[in-house]
Scaffold this active site. Structure first.
Site, PDB file in Angstrom:
ATOM      1  N   ASP A 146      15.937   4.191   5.625  1.00 33.17           N
ATOM      2  CA  ASP A 146      14.507   4.277   5.938  1.00 33.17           C
ATOM      3  C   ASP A 146      13.666   4.145   4.681  1.00 33.17           C
ATOM      4  O   ASP A 146      12.571   4.697   4.604  1.00 33.17           O
ATOM      5  CB  ASP A 146      14.199   5.596   6.653  1.00 33.17           C
ATOM      6  CG  ASP A 146      14.545   6.812   5.792  1.00 33.17           C
ATOM      7  OD1 ASP A 146      15.402   6.683   4.896  1.00 33.17           O
ATOM      8  OD2 ASP A 146      13.962   7.885   6.007  1.00 33.17           O
ATOM      9  N   GLU A 147      14.158   3.387   3.707  1.00 38.66           N
ATOM     10  CA  GLU A 147      13.459   3.199   2.436  1.00 38.66           C
ATOM     11  C   GLU A 147      12.996   1.755   2.302  1.00 38.66           C
ATOM     12  O   GLU A 147      13.744   0.811   2.582  1.00 38.66           O
ATOM     13  CB  GLU A 147      14.373   3.573   1.266  1.00 38.66           C
ATOM     14  CG  GLU A 147      14.799   5.041   1.286  1.00 38.66           C
ATOM     15  CD  GLU A 147      15.847   5.361   0.251  1.00 38.66           C
ATOM     16  OE1 GLU A 147      15.897   6.525  -0.188  1.00 38.66           O
ATOM     17  OE2 GLU A 147      16.614   4.453  -0.112  1.00 38.66           O
TER      18      GLU A 147
END
Length: 371
Positions: A146-147
């Protein structure tokens, strides 16, 4: 035409791939293999074969794009953004760039509650919001999980990276909807600018990552610029964690209660300390922050929590208070092995030997009733 003139002038064999445009505007590729008779280009003969390789070229282009693209979001992937950032840093005219390291807050909650399909949908929606916030002012990549990374120019307008960080945060102001469910998902952003914060891609990204985690630990839904103080703080933290790991393995800790008694008022005074900081502050700022590593924290929490002060002779973790502070740091990820979070806290409550102070984060994460 120029290639054919060179072939006929040399009179040698050739193997060429040529690109052209069809009448409808679509490109095509052909491969020409043959020999040419030397002499006047206008009178020479060329013998050989011609093959349409348009589909092969399209397949190559598709593979090239796939190798640089995240299949879920359609953004650049990790390898592609590292290559692009390296090229920009190597160009003196474009080397002044900023890296925004974006991490989604509470992403794991959506995965746990609704499943991985909803998590994937959240990543797609988040990437669309980041695209809308960044526009054409920067390159966007999914760096992993989720980066996300945003690369933008910091030379012409030094205020652009900060403005872009605010725009990304604003894009996450509205909640995410999944059917009837609604989740408030925010972002934490770290900002690093070359050349002051790094001259190499990995160094610049790492420093932006350090700033992002500082923002996430202080207050989510915000952004933080990298500073050398942050880097030093992380280095100190790693050193302390290494020393604590060694001390745990060697059983070098023991549980010690060392209150300072105010005889005038008949109470325990915890205001003493070192360098103007109380012992509780030292524990919170140094030791507890290092013990949020699950592998390091899991060994001693249960023993410390269930050891009354009058029996605290064989414990290991140094505490300096007449009550125990129970926070999510003590039980990262919930129950640990055979240790139950609820069971441990209930055991201590039944013993009645040591008052417990449950932090708000612990109550919310573990679901303890408030009444």
């Amino acid at each position: 035409r120029g290639a054919l003139d060179l072939i006929t002038a040399g009179g040698q064999g050739f193997d060429l791939e040529l690109q052209g445009t069809q009448a409808d505007g679509h490109p095509f590729w052909i491969r020409v293999i043959g020999d040419a008779e030397p002499g006047d280009p206008g009178a020479s003969r060329i013998t050989g074969t011609m093959q349409d390789i348009s589909q092969d070229k399209q397949a190559e282009e598709t593979l090239r794009i796939q190798a640089r693209t995240d299949p879920l979001t359609g953004l650049m992937n990790r390898d592609a953004v590292l290559t692009e950032l390296g090229a920009r840093l190597a160009d003196p005219e474009r080397a002044q760039v900023a890296v925004l390291y974006i991490d989604l807050d509470r992403f794991k909650m959506v995965n746990d509650v609704l499943g991985h399909n909803a998590g994937d949908e959240l990543l797609v929606q988040a990437s669309d919001r980041i695209r809308g916030a960044v526009g054409t002012d920067g390159m966007i990549a999914r760096f992993g999980g989720d980066e996300f990374l945003v690369i933008c120019d910091a030379g012409e307008d030094p205020r652009l990276p900060e403005a872009m960080a605010h725009a990304v945060l604003g894009a996450f102001a509205d909640a995410f909807r999944f059917g009837k469910d609604e989740f408030a998902i925010t972002a934490s952003i770290g900002l690093a600018v070359s050349p002051s914060d790094g001259l190499r891609p990995q160094q610049l990204i790492q420093n932006a990552d350090i700033a992002m985690y500082d923002s996430k630990h202080r207050a989510r839904n915000g952004w933080q610029s990298f500073t050398q103080e942050l880097a030093q703080r992380q280095q100190d933290r790693l050193q302390i964690e290494t020393q604590l790991r060694r001390a745990v393995a060697n059983e070098e800790f023991r549980l010690v209660y060392q209150p300072q008694v105010d005889l005038r008022h008949g109470r325990i005074d915890m205001s003493h300390g070192s360098g103007g900081r109380s012992m509780v502050q030292l524990i919170e700022q140094i030791f507890l922050s290092a013990f949020d590593n699950p592998a390091l924290a899991a060994r001693d929490d249960h023993a410390v929590l269930t050891t009354p002060p009058e029996l605290a002779l064989g414990g290991r973790l140094v505490m300096a208070t007449d009550s125990h502070v129970v926070s999510p740091l003590f039980f990262p990820g919930g129950d640990i092995g055979c240790l139950s979070v609820h069971g441990t806290v209930n055991d201590v409550a039944v013993m009645g030997a040591t008052p417990l102070y449950l932090t708000a984060g612990f109550i919310l994460e573990e679901g303890f009733p408030l009444a």
